[in-house]
Design a protein around this motif. Sequence first.
Motif, mmCIF file in Angstrom:
data_model
loop_
_atom_site.group_PDB
_atom_site.id
_atom_site.type_symbol
_atom_site.label_atom_id
_atom_site.label_comp_id
_atom_site.label_asym_id
_atom_site.label_seq_id
_atom_site.Cartn_x
_atom_site.Cartn_y
_atom_site.Cartn_z
ATOM 1 N N THR A 34 -59.340 -33.805 -6.728
ATOM 2 C CA THR A 34 -58.458 -34.598 -7.589
ATOM 3 C C THR A 34 -58.337 -36.038 -7.092
ATOM 4 N N HIS A 35 -58.393 -36.224 -5.782
ATOM 5 C CA HIS A 35 -58.243 -37.552 -5.198
ATOM 6 C C HIS A 35 -59.526 -38.058 -4.547
ATOM 7 N N ALA A 36 -60.612 -37.316 -4.699
ATOM 8 C CA ALA A 36 -61.880 -37.688 -4.071
ATOM 9 C C ALA A 36 -62.539 -38.857 -4.791
ATOM 10 N N VAL A 37 -63.432 -39.516 -4.083
ATOM 11 C CA VAL A 37 -64.251 -40.595 -4.635
ATOM 12 C C VAL A 37 -65.683 -40.094 -4.757
ATOM 13 N N GLY A 38 -66.287 -40.290 -5.920
ATOM 14 C CA GLY A 38 -67.660 -39.866 -6.126
ATOM 15 C C GLY A 38 -68.634 -40.685 -5.302
ATOM 16 N N LEU A 39 -69.681 -40.024 -4.797
ATOM 17 C CA LEU A 39 -70.702 -40.683 -3.989
ATOM 18 C C LEU A 39 -72.040 -40.692 -4.726
ATOM 19 N N PRO A 40 -72.820 -41.753 -4.573
ATOM 20 C CA PRO A 40 -74.157 -41.766 -5.189
ATOM 21 C C PRO A 40 -75.057 -40.727 -4.538
ATOM 22 N N ILE A 41 -76.061 -40.281 -5.268
ATOM 23 C CA ILE A 41 -76.996 -39.260 -4.791
ATOM 24 C C ILE A 41 -78.424 -39.750 -4.977
ATOM 25 N N SER A 42 -79.346 -39.103 -4.273
ATOM 26 C CA SER A 42 -80.759 -39.424 -4.444
ATOM 27 C C SER A 42 -81.586 -38.159 -4.264
ATOM 28 N N PHE A 43 -82.800 -38.184 -4.798
ATOM 29 C CA PHE A 43 -83.748 -37.074 -4.669
ATOM 30 C C PHE A 43 -85.049 -37.619 -4.095
ATOM 31 N N PRO A 44 -85.937 -36.743 -3.604
ATOM 32 C CA PRO A 44 -87.157 -37.235 -2.947
ATOM 33 C C PRO A 44 -88.009 -38.176 -3.805
ATOM 34 N N ASP A 45 -88.000 -37.981 -5.113
ATOM 35 C CA ASP A 45 -88.808 -38.822 -5.997
ATOM 36 C C ASP A 45 -87.957 -39.851 -6.730
ATOM 37 N N GLY A 46 -86.771 -40.153 -6.203
ATOM 38 C CA GLY A 46 -85.893 -41.121 -6.832
ATOM 39 C C GLY A 46 -84.839 -40.449 -7.680
ATOM 40 N N LEU A 47 -84.069 -41.231 -8.389
ATOM 41 C CA LEU A 47 -83.010 -40.708 -9.245
ATOM 42 C C LEU A 47 -83.556 -40.575 -10.671
ATOM 43 N N PRO A 48 -83.708 -39.356 -11.185
ATOM 44 C CA PRO A 48 -84.311 -39.179 -12.505
ATOM 45 C C PRO A 48 -83.394 -39.633 -13.632
ATOM 46 N N ALA A 49 -84.002 -40.071 -14.721
ATOM 47 C CA ALA A 49 -83.270 -40.582 -15.875
ATOM 48 C C ALA A 49 -83.055 -39.500 -16.914
ATOM 49 N N ASN A 50 -82.156 -39.758 -17.843
ATOM 50 C CA ASN A 50 -81.887 -38.834 -18.943
ATOM 51 C C ASN A 50 -83.190 -38.485 -19.680
ATOM 52 N N GLY A 51 -83.366 -37.197 -19.955
ATOM 53 C CA GLY A 51 -84.521 -36.737 -20.703
ATOM 54 C C GLY A 51 -85.735 -36.446 -19.861
ATOM 55 N N GLN A 52 -85.701 -36.864 -18.615
ATOM 56 C CA GLN A 52 -86.866 -36.602 -17.741
ATOM 57 C C GLN A 52 -86.963 -35.113 -17.441
ATOM 58 N N ILE A 53 -88.188 -34.592 -17.418
ATOM 59 C CA ILE A 53 -88.422 -33.195 -17.107
ATOM 60 C C ILE A 53 -88.830 -33.093 -15.642
ATOM 61 N N ILE A 54 -88.128 -32.230 -14.906
ATOM 62 C CA ILE A 54 -88.428 -31.995 -13.503
ATOM 63 C C ILE A 54 -89.130 -30.643 -13.382
ATOM 64 N N ASP A 55 -90.308 -30.638 -12.784
ATOM 65 C CA ASP A 55 -91.013 -29.386 -12.459
ATOM 66 C C ASP A 55 -90.926 -29.200 -10.958
ATOM 67 N N ALA A 56 -90.084 -28.307 -10.525
ATOM 68 C CA ALA A 56 -89.847 -28.126 -9.089
ATOM 69 C C ALA A 56 -90.478 -26.827 -8.584
#
Length: 204
Positions: free
Chosen positions: A182-204
């Motif tokens: 409730t009082h936390a602050v959101g932190l940015p995140i990252s993935f090995p291939d960068g931050l994917p955009a809306n609509g991108q398909i990830i094959d993991a």
Amino acid sequence: MESAVPLEYPFRGRWRVEMSPADRVPSHGTHLFATTYAIDFVAVDEAGRSGGFRVGSLLHPEPPRLFVGFGRPVLAPVAGTVVAAVDHEPDHAAHRGLASVSYALTQRRRLAEGWTSLAGNHVVIEAAPGRLVALCHLRQGTLDVAVGQSVAAGDLLAECGNSGNSTEPHVHLQAFDRIDVTHAVGLPISFPDGLPANGQIIDA
């Protein structure tokens, strides 16, 4: 700005990115409950569909089992210690098209009830002091970890479900700085291939 929390994708297979902070911040339109940099992943088939359309799909609620993601394994995206785990929230019907209008009317109630009502079944992993990662909307009764347990990236946490504030089975992931969401602050995140955009398909 705080450095991004490095993560692995919390799944295997084919998933579509939605509500990504690569496209806008706050990604979900609000900073409430530390969702500033949250991201959603929806499992899809080879045609990019999360579930087949049937007569009435856009008019009536549908069982979550009809969707590709329901029951898919959800994996730990980071090593750490489980500091919160909820497994009792029911999986409700999925809503598409006009059917989602009636579902939207329940969101105010969920918001008033707080974090668990929105997150549904979830796991929170503390990767380091001040760096926590939550995975939400998990399937009821499938939790494979407990509070206090150490996990490695890639360990099974639970299955993808449709609990909490969710219109169809998907995985919601977010990072924040303290267990009191409730009082936390959101932190940015990252993935090995960068931050994917809306609509991108990830094959993991």
